[in-house]
Each structure stands twice: as C-alpha cells, then as structure tokens.
Write a protein that holds these residues in place. Structure first.
Motif, short mmCIF file in Angstrom:
data_model
loop_
_atom_site.label_atom_id
_atom_site.label_comp_id
_atom_site.label_asym_id
_atom_site.label_seq_id
_atom_site.Cartn_x
_atom_site.Cartn_y
_atom_site.Cartn_z
N THR A 90 5.65 -22.18 30.52
CA THR A 90 5.44 -22.58 29.13
C THR A 90 4.14 -23.34 28.94
OG1 THR A 90 7.83 -22.65 28.75
CG2 THR A 90 6.45 -23.84 27.18
N ALA A 91 3.82 -24.26 29.82
CA ALA A 91 2.59 -25.05 29.71
C ALA A 91 1.36 -24.16 29.84
CB ALA A 91 2.57 -26.15 30.77
N ALA A 92 1.39 -23.22 30.78
CA ALA A 92 0.24 -22.32 30.96
C ALA A 92 0.08 -21.38 29.77
CB ALA A 92 0.39 -21.53 32.26
N LEU A 93 1.21 -20.89 29.23
CA LEU A 93 1.16 -20.02 28.05
C LEU A 93 0.61 -20.79 26.86
CD1 LEU A 93 1.77 -17.25 26.82
CD2 LEU A 93 4.08 -18.09 26.32
N ASP A 94 1.06 -22.02 26.68
CA ASP A 94 0.54 -22.85 25.59
C ASP A 94 -0.96 -23.07 25.74
OD1 ASP A 94 3.07 -23.02 24.47
OD2 ASP A 94 3.46 -25.06 25.21
N LYS A 95 -1.42 -23.26 26.96
CA LYS A 95 -2.85 -23.46 27.21
C LYS A 95 -3.64 -22.18 26.89
CE LYS A 95 -6.18 -25.14 30.55
NZ LYS A 95 -6.43 -25.64 31.90
#
Length: 150
Positions: A121-126
C-alpha cells in the motif's frame, strides 16, 4: 516546450432559434490527427447527454494524464502493469469565489501488476503521488484532485 491545439466548431442551423434556453449546444472538436469528438454542453445546461461535455473532457483528461504518468513511473521502476482502469468522478459546483467550477476530481484507479510485482500500500501510494506530482494536466487545474486506489 510543446504546443497542442484543436478546432472547435459550432454553427447555427438554418431556421433555428438563438435564445439562451433553445440554441443547439452540439458542436465538434477536431484534433490534428483527424479525430473528431462530438461535443455538447451537459444536459444540466441545455446540452445533449449523448455527446462529450467540456466538463467530462477535463475529468477524463485528468485521469488519462495521471494514468500515463503512473505507467511511465512504474515502467521506469521495472514494474510491469497489466491493466489500469479508472472511473473518475468530478464535481461541478460553486467555488469559494462564487463562480461555477470543477472543484473536485476523484480518481479511482484499479491497477493490476504482473504476478509477484504487486507493490504494498505504501509503495502504491508513492507511485500515485509521484504520478500526480508530475501530471501536467493536474498541475494546470485549481480543482482538488484525490486519488483513491481501488
């Protein structure tokens, strides 16, 4: 620097009335590659519901720009995207200054990556934040743009 253009053409039909509530809002957008888009005002403003309105075009262009930028960022990071589908929604209402405007665009992209490449999720948000920051359509608008990955 790049420049883009189109021809936007409207003509009063012979014998048609030209008053605010009755003039025909249907027109065409012709692009350099020959693509013709049948356009109109939205039905809320006496237009045709079976043609693209300028409001819809701005919302679609915002989504398209975000998608193309996202795909570029993902490709540069070595991530293989199999599909990207968005169903953006824009809101037209009175802005803080009292003028009618597209005040908010919500992008709801659903991205499918190749097996084993699904970012957390964090990488996708980035990825989405980077795409948003580099999307020149989004950078040109005053509207709030939210990204809600699906």
């Amino acid at each position: 620097m790049s420049e883009y253009g189109a021809t936007v053409a409207w003509h009063l039909k012979p014998g048609a009335s030209f008053d605010y509530e009755h003039f025909n809002r249907e027109h065409e957008w012709t692009f350099a590659g020959g693509e013709v888009v049948q356009a109109s005002a939205s039905p809320d403003y006496f237009g045709s519901g079976n043609r693209v309105s300028p409001d819809e075009a701005v919302i679609a262009a915002t989504s398209s720009c975000h998608m193309l930028t996202f795909l570029s960022v993902a490709a540069k990071q070595g991530l293989k995207v199999l599909s990207y589908i968005d169903q953006p929604v824009g809101t037209v209402e009175k802005a803080a200054d009292g003028q009618m405007a597209i005040t908010r665009i919500v992008l709801r992209p659903r991205v499918v990556f190749d097996d084993g490449q699904e970012p957390d999720t964090a990488a996708l948000d980035k990825l989405h934040a980077t795409a948003h920051r580099n999307c020149f359509v989004a950078n040109s608008l005053k509207a709030e743009i939210r990204i809600e990955p699906q």
